[in-house]
Design a protein around this motif. Sequence first.
Motif, PDB file in Angstrom:
ATOM      1  N   LEU A  33       0.793  -1.179  -0.299  1.00  0.00           N
ATOM      2  CA  LEU A  33       0.075   0.173   0.082  1.00  0.00           C
ATOM      3  C   LEU A  33       0.952   1.429  -0.246  1.00  0.00           C
ATOM      4  CD1 LEU A  33      -2.342   1.864   0.685  1.00  0.00           C
ATOM      5  CD2 LEU A  33      -2.038   1.153   3.084  1.00  0.00           C
ATOM      6  N   THR A  34       0.849   2.271  -0.740  1.00  0.00           N
ATOM      7  CA  THR A  34       1.262   3.918  -0.907  1.00  0.00           C
ATOM      8  C   THR A  34      -0.396   4.424  -0.304  1.00  0.00           C
ATOM      9  OG1 THR A  34       3.569   3.024  -2.046  1.00  0.00           O
ATOM     10  CG2 THR A  34       2.227   5.398  -1.641  1.00  0.00           C
ATOM     11  N   LEU A  35      -0.573   4.989   0.832  1.00  0.00           N
ATOM     12  CA  LEU A  35      -1.246   6.046   0.919  1.00  0.00           C
ATOM     13  C   LEU A  35      -0.878   7.355   0.359  1.00  0.00           C
ATOM     14  CD1 LEU A  35      -4.352   5.551   1.631  1.00  0.00           C
ATOM     15  CD2 LEU A  35      -4.062   6.171   3.790  1.00  0.00           C
ATOM     16  N   MET A  36      -1.146   8.308  -0.754  1.00  0.00           N
ATOM     17  CA  MET A  36      -0.739   9.517  -1.046  1.00  0.00           C
ATOM     18  C   MET A  36      -1.242  10.578  -0.883  1.00  0.00           C
ATOM     19  SD  MET A  36       0.723  10.857  -4.437  1.00  0.00           S
ATOM     20  CE  MET A  36      -0.594  10.870  -5.182  1.00  0.00           C
ATOM     21  N   ASP A  37      -1.528  11.660   0.391  1.00  0.00           N
ATOM     22  CA  ASP A  37      -2.264  12.666   0.330  1.00  0.00           C
ATOM     23  C   ASP A  37      -2.152  13.905  -0.246  1.00  0.00           C
ATOM     24  OD1 ASP A  37      -4.480  14.160   2.307  1.00  0.00           O
ATOM     25  OD2 ASP A  37      -2.656  14.962   2.454  1.00  0.00           O
ATOM     26  N   ILE A  38      -2.657  14.951  -0.956  1.00  0.00           N
ATOM     27  CA  ILE A  38      -2.653  15.931  -1.938  1.00  0.00           C
ATOM     28  C   ILE A  38      -3.448  16.903  -0.981  1.00  0.00           C
ATOM     29  CG2 ILE A  38      -2.615  16.823  -4.103  1.00  0.00           C
ATOM     30  CD1 ILE A  38      -2.307  14.711  -5.514  1.00  0.00           C
ATOM     31  N   SER A  39      -2.661  18.418  -0.367  1.00  0.00           N
ATOM     32  CA  SER A  39      -3.706  19.039   0.627  1.00  0.00           C
ATOM     33  C   SER A  39      -3.962  19.682   0.036  1.00  0.00           C
ATOM     34  CB  SER A  39      -2.874  19.633   1.344  1.00  0.00           C
ATOM     35  OG  SER A  39      -1.478  20.619   0.861  1.00  0.00           O
ATOM     36  N   THR A  40      -4.818  21.145   0.363  1.00  0.00           N
ATOM     37  CA  THR A  40      -5.885  22.226  -0.292  1.00  0.00           C
ATOM     38  C   THR A  40      -4.359  23.277  -1.391  1.00  0.00           C
ATOM     39  OG1 THR A  40      -5.994  23.240   1.430  1.00  0.00           O
ATOM     40  CG2 THR A  40      -7.989  21.401   0.895  1.00  0.00           C
ATOM     41  N   ASN A  41      -3.385  22.772  -0.835  1.00  0.00           N
ATOM     42  CA  ASN A  41      -2.949  24.307  -1.439  1.00  0.00           C
ATOM     43  C   ASN A  41      -1.484  23.343  -2.438  1.00  0.00           C
ATOM     44  OD1 ASN A  41      -0.615  22.422   0.447  1.00  0.00           O
ATOM     45  ND2 ASN A  41      -0.230  24.414   2.142  1.00  0.00           N
ATOM     46  N   ALA A  77      -6.692  19.881   8.687  1.00  0.00           N
ATOM     47  CA  ALA A  77      -5.976  21.874   8.968  1.00  0.00           C
ATOM     48  C   ALA A  77      -6.606  22.373   8.118  1.00  0.00           C
ATOM     49  CB  ALA A  77      -4.378  21.025   9.448  1.00  0.00           C
ATOM     50  N   LYS A  78      -6.180  23.322   8.115  1.00  0.00           N
ATOM     51  CA  LYS A  78      -5.828  24.598   6.972  1.00  0.00           C
ATOM     52  C   LYS A  78      -4.813  24.241   5.372  1.00  0.00           C
ATOM     53  CE  LYS A  78      -6.393  28.450  10.063  1.00  0.00           C
ATOM     54  NZ  LYS A  78      -6.408  29.417  10.369  1.00  0.00           N
ATOM     55  N   PRO A  79      -5.295  24.871   4.591  1.00  0.00           N
ATOM     56  CA  PRO A  79      -6.336  26.205   4.172  1.00  0.00           C
ATOM     57  C   PRO A  79      -7.417  24.980   3.887  1.00  0.00           C
ATOM     58  CG  PRO A  79      -4.472  25.780   2.344  1.00  0.00           C
ATOM     59  CD  PRO A  79      -3.954  24.860   3.440  1.00  0.00           C
ATOM     60  N   GLY A  80      -8.553  25.823   3.845  1.00  0.00           N
ATOM     61  CA  GLY A  80      -9.891  25.138   3.524  1.00  0.00           C
ATOM     62  C   GLY A  80      -9.692  24.054   1.746  1.00  0.00           C
ATOM     63  N   GLY A  81     -10.806  24.651   1.715  1.00  0.00           N
ATOM     64  CA  GLY A  81     -10.800  23.268   0.010  1.00  0.00           C
ATOM     65  C   GLY A  81     -10.939  21.713  -0.303  1.00  0.00           C
ATOM     66  N   TYR A  82     -10.600  21.809  -1.649  1.00  0.00           N
ATOM     67  CA  TYR A  82     -10.238  20.239  -1.642  1.00  0.00           C
ATOM     68  C   TYR A  82      -8.880  19.721  -1.133  1.00  0.00           C
ATOM     69  CZ  TYR A  82     -15.713  20.333  -3.355  1.00  0.00           C
ATOM     70  OH  TYR A  82     -16.955  20.589  -3.488  1.00  0.00           O
ATOM     71  N   GLU A  83      -9.139  18.329  -0.541  1.00  0.00           N
ATOM     72  CA  GLU A  83      -8.135  17.521  -0.149  1.00  0.00           C
ATOM     73  C   GLU A  83      -8.578  16.190  -0.850  1.00  0.00           C
ATOM     74  OE1 GLU A  83      -5.868  18.221   3.290  1.00  0.00           O
ATOM     75  OE2 GLU A  83      -5.203  16.253   3.096  1.00  0.00           O
ATOM     76  N   LYS A  84      -7.431  15.747  -1.329  1.00  0.00           N
ATOM     77  CA  LYS A  84      -7.569  14.301  -1.432  1.00  0.00           C
ATOM     78  C   LYS A  84      -6.347  13.420  -1.811  1.00  0.00           C
ATOM     79  CE  LYS A  84      -7.981  12.234  -6.802  1.00  0.00           C
ATOM     80  NZ  LYS A  84      -8.107  13.065  -8.305  1.00  0.00           N
ATOM     81  N   VAL A  85      -6.871  11.991  -1.270  1.00  0.00           N
ATOM     82  CA  VAL A  85      -5.800  11.181  -1.050  1.00  0.00           C
ATOM     83  C   VAL A  85      -6.379  10.053  -2.051  1.00  0.00           C
ATOM     84  CG1 VAL A  85      -5.399   9.033   1.453  1.00  0.00           C
ATOM     85  CG2 VAL A  85      -6.632  11.565   1.340  1.00  0.00           C
ATOM     86  N   ASN A  86      -5.636   9.593  -2.667  1.00  0.00           N
ATOM     87  CA  ASN A  86      -4.759   8.740  -3.550  1.00  0.00           C
ATOM     88  C   ASN A  86      -4.052   7.354  -2.930  1.00  0.00           C
ATOM     89  OD1 ASN A  86      -5.663  10.339  -6.254  1.00  0.00           O
ATOM     90  ND2 ASN A  86      -3.430  11.422  -5.481  1.00  0.00           N
ATOM     91  N   LEU A  87      -5.269   6.344  -3.076  1.00  0.00           N
ATOM     92  CA  LEU A  87      -4.448   4.643  -2.391  1.00  0.00           C
ATOM     93  C   LEU A  87      -4.145   4.247  -3.922  1.00  0.00           C
ATOM     94  CD1 LEU A  87      -4.311   2.262  -0.784  1.00  0.00           C
ATOM     95  CD2 LEU A  87      -6.529   2.034  -1.819  1.00  0.00           C
ATOM     96  N   PHE A  88      -2.139   3.778  -4.013  1.00  0.00           N
ATOM     97  CA  PHE A  88      -2.264   3.049  -5.056  1.00  0.00           C
ATOM     98  C   PHE A  88      -1.558   1.694  -4.211  1.00  0.00           C
ATOM     99  CE2 PHE A  88      -0.935   7.331  -5.687  1.00  0.00           C
ATOM    100  CZ  PHE A  88      -1.100   7.490  -7.227  1.00  0.00           C
TER     101      PHE A  88
END
Length: 176
Positions: A33-41, A77-88
Amino acid sequence: GESFTAVMETEKTEYDLGSPLEIRLQSEQACYLTLMDISTNGDIAFLVPSGIVPDNKIEPERTYSTLNDFKLDMKVAKPGGYEKVNLFCTAEPFAFFDADFQKEAVYTIPSQDETRLSALLKRLDELEKQEWAGKLTWTGSSVSFLIKGRANIPGGAKGLLKGLPKRGMLPGAPST
């Protein structure tokens, strides 16, 4: 190789700042598993594998929790907006990055770090080429959620970590 399915979810599609975040995931076959978080910024953080969760092999048909199984006590956490988490999920070990977890517990690519971002894009291209050549089987999934509202928590950012109850949002997965 034959393809397989992996899924992940969060309890909600919108979260207030400071809310706990638990991700649950499952694969139909044993995999890495690889879990990658792409924050709102635009910053990218690899939650698994990491210095916190170095063992990224998961068993088939078992539901895993970032809170209970991986001990990742995460808060929105900040900043607001859309956050995305990808699972590989890969059938064989595959390194998306080269990190020294003694120096950096969570491998992070700041949005302005062109060197690390270029290296990641190269590894993603290699993953795709290995799949087309039949050398590596992998699957993936992603989930997005909206971070909304303002946090009015005493103590500022430190309050986000200390001022909230520790609980998971989804029905608890068995602790390991």
